[in-house]
Design a protein around this motif. Structure first.
Motif, PDB file in Angstrom:
ATOM      1  N   LEU A  48       0.829  -1.212   0.000  1.00 31.47           N
ATOM      2  CA  LEU A  48       0.000   0.000   0.000  1.00 31.47           C
ATOM      3  C   LEU A  48       0.867   1.266   0.000  1.00 31.47           C
ATOM      4  CD1 LEU A  48      -2.851  -1.131   2.437  1.00 31.47           C
ATOM      5  CD2 LEU A  48      -3.127  -0.573   0.011  1.00 31.47           C
ATOM      6  N   ASP A  49       1.978   1.201   0.768  1.00 34.10           N
ATOM      7  CA  ASP A  49       2.904   2.346   0.779  1.00 34.10           C
ATOM      8  C   ASP A  49       3.527   2.546  -0.601  1.00 34.10           C
ATOM      9  OD1 ASP A  49       2.386   2.702   3.430  1.00 34.10           O
ATOM     10  OD2 ASP A  49       4.219   1.725   4.152  1.00 34.10           O
ATOM     11  N   GLN A  50       3.967   1.445  -1.213  1.00 32.19           N
ATOM     12  CA  GLN A  50       4.557   1.519  -2.562  1.00 32.19           C
ATOM     13  C   GLN A  50       3.556   2.077  -3.573  1.00 32.19           C
ATOM     14  OE1 GLN A  50       6.621  -1.877  -4.247  1.00 32.19           O
ATOM     15  NE2 GLN A  50       7.012  -2.689  -2.203  1.00 32.19           N
ATOM     16  N   TRP A  51       2.296   1.663  -3.408  1.00 31.76           N
ATOM     17  CA  TRP A  51       1.218   2.083  -4.309  1.00 31.76           C
ATOM     18  C   TRP A  51       1.026   3.607  -4.228  1.00 31.76           C
ATOM     19  CZ3 TRP A  51      -4.203   3.044  -2.707  1.00 31.76           C
ATOM     20  CH2 TRP A  51      -5.093   3.094  -3.791  1.00 31.76           C
ATOM     21  N   ARG A  52       0.997   4.118  -2.973  1.00 32.91           N
ATOM     22  CA  ARG A  52       0.836   5.576  -2.797  1.00 32.91           C
ATOM     23  C   ARG A  52       2.014   6.332  -3.406  1.00 32.91           C
ATOM     24  NH1 ARG A  52      -1.618   8.357   1.398  1.00 32.91           N
ATOM     25  NH2 ARG A  52       0.431   9.193   1.910  1.00 32.91           N
ATOM     26  N   GLU A  53       3.217   5.804  -3.199  1.00 37.71           N
ATOM     27  CA  GLU A  53       4.421   6.439  -3.755  1.00 37.71           C
ATOM     28  C   GLU A  53       4.388   6.408  -5.291  1.00 37.71           C
ATOM     29  OE1 GLU A  53       6.879   8.295  -2.457  1.00 37.71           O
ATOM     30  OE2 GLU A  53       5.625   8.135  -0.664  1.00 37.71           O
ATOM     31  N   ALA A  54       3.933   5.276  -5.836  1.00 47.48           N
ATOM     32  CA  ALA A  54       3.890   5.117  -7.305  1.00 47.48           C
ATOM     33  C   ALA A  54       2.918   6.128  -7.910  1.00 47.48           C
ATOM     34  CB  ALA A  54       3.484   3.696  -7.665  1.00 47.48           C
ATOM     35  N   ILE A  55       1.786   6.347  -7.239  1.00 42.62           N
ATOM     36  CA  ILE A  55       0.802   7.312  -7.749  1.00 42.62           C
ATOM     37  C   ILE A  55       1.401   8.720  -7.733  1.00 42.62           C
ATOM     38  CG2 ILE A  55      -1.450   8.393  -7.317  1.00 42.62           C
ATOM     39  CD1 ILE A  55      -2.399   5.654  -6.262  1.00 42.62           C
ATOM     40  N   LYS A  56       2.114   9.028  -6.631  1.00 44.46           N
ATOM     41  CA  LYS A  56       2.751  10.349  -6.517  1.00 44.46           C
ATOM     42  C   LYS A  56       3.747  10.571  -7.643  1.00 44.46           C
ATOM     43  CE  LYS A  56       3.335  10.730  -1.776  1.00 44.46           C
ATOM     44  NZ  LYS A  56       4.264  10.870  -0.632  1.00 44.46           N
ATOM     45  N   ARG A  57       4.574   9.538  -7.885  1.00 44.34           N
ATOM     46  CA  ARG A  57       5.629   9.638  -8.890  1.00 44.34           C
ATOM     47  C   ARG A  57       5.023   9.791 -10.287  1.00 44.34           C
ATOM     48  NH1 ARG A  57       8.718   5.926 -11.850  1.00 44.34           N
ATOM     49  NH2 ARG A  57      10.612   6.961 -12.581  1.00 44.34           N
ATOM     50  N   ALA A  58       4.013   8.983 -10.591  1.00 40.89           N
ATOM     51  CA  ALA A  58       3.372   9.042 -11.910  1.00 40.89           C
ATOM     52  C   ALA A  58       2.718  10.400 -12.122  1.00 40.89           C
ATOM     53  CB  ALA A  58       2.348   7.917 -12.049  1.00 40.89           C
ATOM     54  N   SER A  59       2.110  10.913 -11.063  1.00 41.72           N
ATOM     55  CA  SER A  59       1.436  12.211 -11.159  1.00 41.72           C
ATOM     56  C   SER A  59       2.445  13.328 -11.455  1.00 41.72           C
ATOM     57  CB  SER A  59       0.676  12.462  -9.857  1.00 41.72           C
ATOM     58  OG  SER A  59       0.333  13.803  -9.740  1.00 41.72           O
ATOM     59  N   LYS A  60       3.628  13.215 -10.838  1.00 39.38           N
ATOM     60  CA  LYS A  60       4.681  14.219 -11.055  1.00 39.38           C
ATOM     61  C   LYS A  60       5.170  14.205 -12.503  1.00 39.38           C
ATOM     62  CE  LYS A  60       8.645  14.965  -8.390  1.00 39.38           C
ATOM     63  NZ  LYS A  60       9.479  14.497  -7.249  1.00 39.38           N
ATOM     64  N   ILE A  61       5.413  13.003 -13.020  1.00 41.06           N
ATOM     65  CA  ILE A  61       5.895  12.876 -14.405  1.00 41.06           C
ATOM     66  C   ILE A  61       4.809  13.312 -15.383  1.00 41.06           C
ATOM     67  CG2 ILE A  61       6.774  11.271 -16.154  1.00 41.06           C
ATOM     68  CD1 ILE A  61       8.004   9.641 -13.850  1.00 41.06           C
ATOM     69  N   ARG A  62       3.547  12.956 -15.078  1.00 46.46           N
ATOM     70  CA  ARG A  62       2.430  13.368 -15.936  1.00 46.46           C
ATOM     71  C   ARG A  62       2.368  14.896 -16.022  1.00 46.46           C
ATOM     72  NH1 ARG A  62      -1.834  10.561 -17.462  1.00 46.46           N
ATOM     73  NH2 ARG A  62      -0.999   8.997 -16.081  1.00 46.46           N
ATOM     74  N   HIS A  63       2.528  15.537 -14.862  1.00 40.90           N
ATOM     75  CA  HIS A  63       2.483  17.006 -14.828  1.00 40.90           C
ATOM     76  C   HIS A  63       3.604  17.586 -15.701  1.00 40.90           C
ATOM     77  CE1 HIS A  63       1.461  20.914 -13.280  1.00 40.90           C
ATOM     78  NE2 HIS A  63       2.751  21.140 -13.087  1.00 40.90           N
ATOM     79  N   GLN A  64       4.782  16.989 -15.573  1.00 40.12           N
ATOM     80  CA  GLN A  64       5.951  17.422 -16.353  1.00 40.12           C
ATOM     81  C   GLN A  64       5.671  17.287 -17.852  1.00 40.12           C
ATOM     82  OE1 GLN A  64       9.122  15.014 -14.774  1.00 40.12           O
ATOM     83  NE2 GLN A  64      10.656  16.203 -15.875  1.00 40.12           N
ATOM     84  N   TYR A  65       5.135  16.122 -18.236  1.00 36.45           N
ATOM     85  CA  TYR A  65       4.844  15.871 -19.652  1.00 36.45           C
ATOM     86  C   TYR A  65       3.775  16.821 -20.160  1.00 36.45           C
ATOM     87  CZ  TYR A  65       3.603  13.616 -24.016  1.00 36.45           C
ATOM     88  OH  TYR A  65       3.359  13.379 -25.336  1.00 36.45           O
ATOM     89  N   GLU A  66       2.683  16.914 -19.409  1.00 34.05           N
ATOM     90  CA  GLU A  66       1.524  17.661 -19.901  1.00 34.05           C
ATOM     91  C   GLU A  66       1.783  19.164 -19.952  1.00 34.05           C
ATOM     92  OE1 GLU A  66      -1.676  16.113 -17.406  1.00 34.05           O
ATOM     93  OE2 GLU A  66      -2.286  14.811 -19.077  1.00 34.05           O
ATOM     94  N   SER A  67       2.583  19.667 -19.023  1.00 34.44           N
ATOM     95  CA  SER A  67       2.839  21.108 -19.058  1.00 34.44           C
ATOM     96  C   SER A  67       3.654  21.473 -20.294  1.00 34.44           C
ATOM     97  CB  SER A  67       3.520  21.581 -17.769  1.00 34.44           C
ATOM     98  OG  SER A  67       4.702  20.877 -17.567  1.00 34.44           O
ATOM     99  N   ARG A  68       4.456  20.522 -20.759  1.00 41.24           N
ATOM    100  CA  ARG A  68       5.262  20.783 -21.955  1.00 41.24           C
ATOM    101  C   ARG A  68       4.526  20.472 -23.251  1.00 41.24           C
ATOM    102  NH1 ARG A  68      11.153  18.243 -21.409  1.00 41.24           N
ATOM    103  NH2 ARG A  68      10.930  18.562 -19.179  1.00 41.24           N
ATOM    104  N   TYR A  69       3.854  19.320 -23.269  1.00 40.56           N
ATOM    105  CA  TYR A  69       3.304  18.836 -24.541  1.00 40.56           C
ATOM    106  C   TYR A  69       1.778  18.843 -24.626  1.00 40.56           C
ATOM    107  CZ  TYR A  69       8.139  17.318 -24.835  1.00 40.56           C
ATOM    108  OH  TYR A  69       9.506  17.280 -24.824  1.00 40.56           O
ATOM    109  N   GLY A  70       1.132  19.278 -23.549  1.00 46.69           N
ATOM    110  CA  GLY A  70      -0.327  19.340 -23.562  1.00 46.69           C
ATOM    111  C   GLY A  70      -0.963  18.140 -22.896  1.00 46.69           C
ATOM    112  N   PRO A  71      -2.235  18.281 -22.468  1.00 43.20           N
ATOM    113  CA  PRO A  71      -2.938  17.226 -21.740  1.00 43.20           C
ATOM    114  C   PRO A  71      -3.037  15.921 -22.524  1.00 43.20           C
ATOM    115  CG  PRO A  71      -4.148  19.279 -21.544  1.00 43.20           C
ATOM    116  CD  PRO A  71      -3.051  19.518 -22.526  1.00 43.20           C
TER     117      PRO A  71
END
Lengths: 89, 189
Positions: free
Chosen positions: A39-62
C-alpha cells in the motif's frame, strides 16, 4: 530523428513506465488489501506518476481532459484533436 | 465512467508491413480468448460478484481495454501500407472485400466476434474459474503468435502482453481463495 521529438518520446516512455507501476500495484493491492508495504509503494507510485504526468503535460499538452492545458502548451499549438493519436506514433 | 488517455499502456512498434502477422493477431482482437472477450466478460461480471473481488474485475477489465487498443495498433500498423494483392496473399482477401483497410472484430479465421464466447453464470467461483482459463488461453495464444513472428519490435510488445496474462491469472486465483475463505468463515459462525 528530430531531437525535440526524441525528448517527447523519452518523457512519454517514462510516464508509461510510471503509470504501469500504478496499474500493477493496484491489481496487487486489490487482492492483498492488508499488505501495508504494498500500500505504501502504491501511494508512492501514484505520486511519482502524477509528477511525471504534470511534467509531460505542461510541456506537450494534456493526455486526457482531466488536466488543464497550460498556456505554454496552448501557445505551442496544442489542441486535443491533433495528431499523433497513439496508434499513429 | 472512463476518461480517455492519449497514450498506449506499452509502446507498440513494428519492423515491417506484415499483413499475415496482422491476420494472426486478429485472434487476440475479436477471437474467443481475445482482449475484447476478456474486457467484456470481466466488465459484465463485476456488478454481481461479492464486494471483495469487484476491484480486481473492474481494474483488469479496464486494463484489457488498453490491451485491445495495443492489438488494434499492431494490426493497423502491420496492414496500413499493404496493397490489396498483399492482403489477398496474406489470407485477408475476404476481409479486404468486406472491410477495406478497416479493422473488424473477428478472429484469425475471419469469424466475427460473438457474445457466445463469454459466460455469466451467476456463480462467482464458476465465473472466476472461467476467467483464469481465459487468461491462460490468451497467454498460450500470445506464445504461439510469438513463435511464428519474426518481427523483433512487435515481439517485445507481445511478450509484455503475454506476461500480463500471467499476472491477471494469478490475481484471479487469489480472488477464488478470497471467496472460498469468506464462504468457509460463514459456515463456522
Amino acid at each position: 530523428m528530430n531531437p525535440a521529438f526524441e525528448e517527447e518520446r523519452a518523457l512519454m516512455l517514462q510516464l508509461q513506465e510510471a503509470d504501469f507501476v500504478v496499474v500493477e500495484l493496484t491489481l496487487y493491492t486489490d487482492t492483498h488489501p492488508d499488505d501495508q508495504d504494498a500500500l505504501d509503494q502504491w501511494r508512492e507510485a501514484i505520486k511519482r506518476a502524477s509528477k511525471i504526468r504534470h511534467q509531460y503535460e505542461s510541456r506537450y499538452g494534456p493526455l486526457s481532459l482531466a488536466s488543464i492545458p497550460t498556456e505554454q502548451a496552448i501557445e505551442a499549438g496544442w489542441r486535443w484533436n491533433q495528431t499523433p493519436w497513439p496508434w499513429q506514433r | 465512467m472512463w476518461v480517455y488517455e492519449k497514450k498506449l499502456l506499452y509502446p507498440v512498434k513494428v519492423d515491417t508491413c506484415n499483413p499475415k502477422l496482422a491476420r494472426y493477431l486478429m485472434e487476440q482482437y475479436g477471437g474467443a480468448d481475445g482482449e475484447l472477450a476478456a474486457a467484456l466478460r470481466y466488465m459484465n461480471q463485476r456488478y454481481t460478484v461479492p464486494d471483495k473481488v469487484i476491484g480486481v474485475l473492474n481494474d483488469i477489465a479496464t486494463e484489457e481495454f488498453s490491451h485491445l487498443e495495443m492489438i488494434a495498433t499492431m494490426i493497423y500498423k502491420l496492414t496500413k501500407d499493404a496493397t490489396p494483392e498483399q492482403l489477398v496473399e496474406a489470407g485477408l482477401g475476404a476481409h479486404f472485400v468486406n472491410h477495406g483497410h478497416d479493422l473488424f472484430y473477428e478472429n484469425a479465421g475471419n469469424v466475427p466476434f460473438t457474445a457466445t464466447y463469454i459466460q455469466a453464470k451467476g456463480d462467482p467461483i464458476a465465473d472466476l474459474y472461467e476467467d483464469i482459463a481465459a487468461e491462460e488461453k490468451a497467454r498460450a495464444t500470445y506464445q504461439w503468435i510469438i513463435d511464428v513472428s519474426d518481427d523483433t519490435s512487435l515481439n517485445d510488445s507481445l511478450r509484455f502482453l503475454r506476461e500480463r496474462e500471467n499476472v491477471h491469472s494469478l490475481r484471479f486465483r487469489e480472488s477464488v481463495e478470497i471467496l472460498k475463505e469468506e464462504r468457509d468463515r460463514k459456515k463456522f459462525f
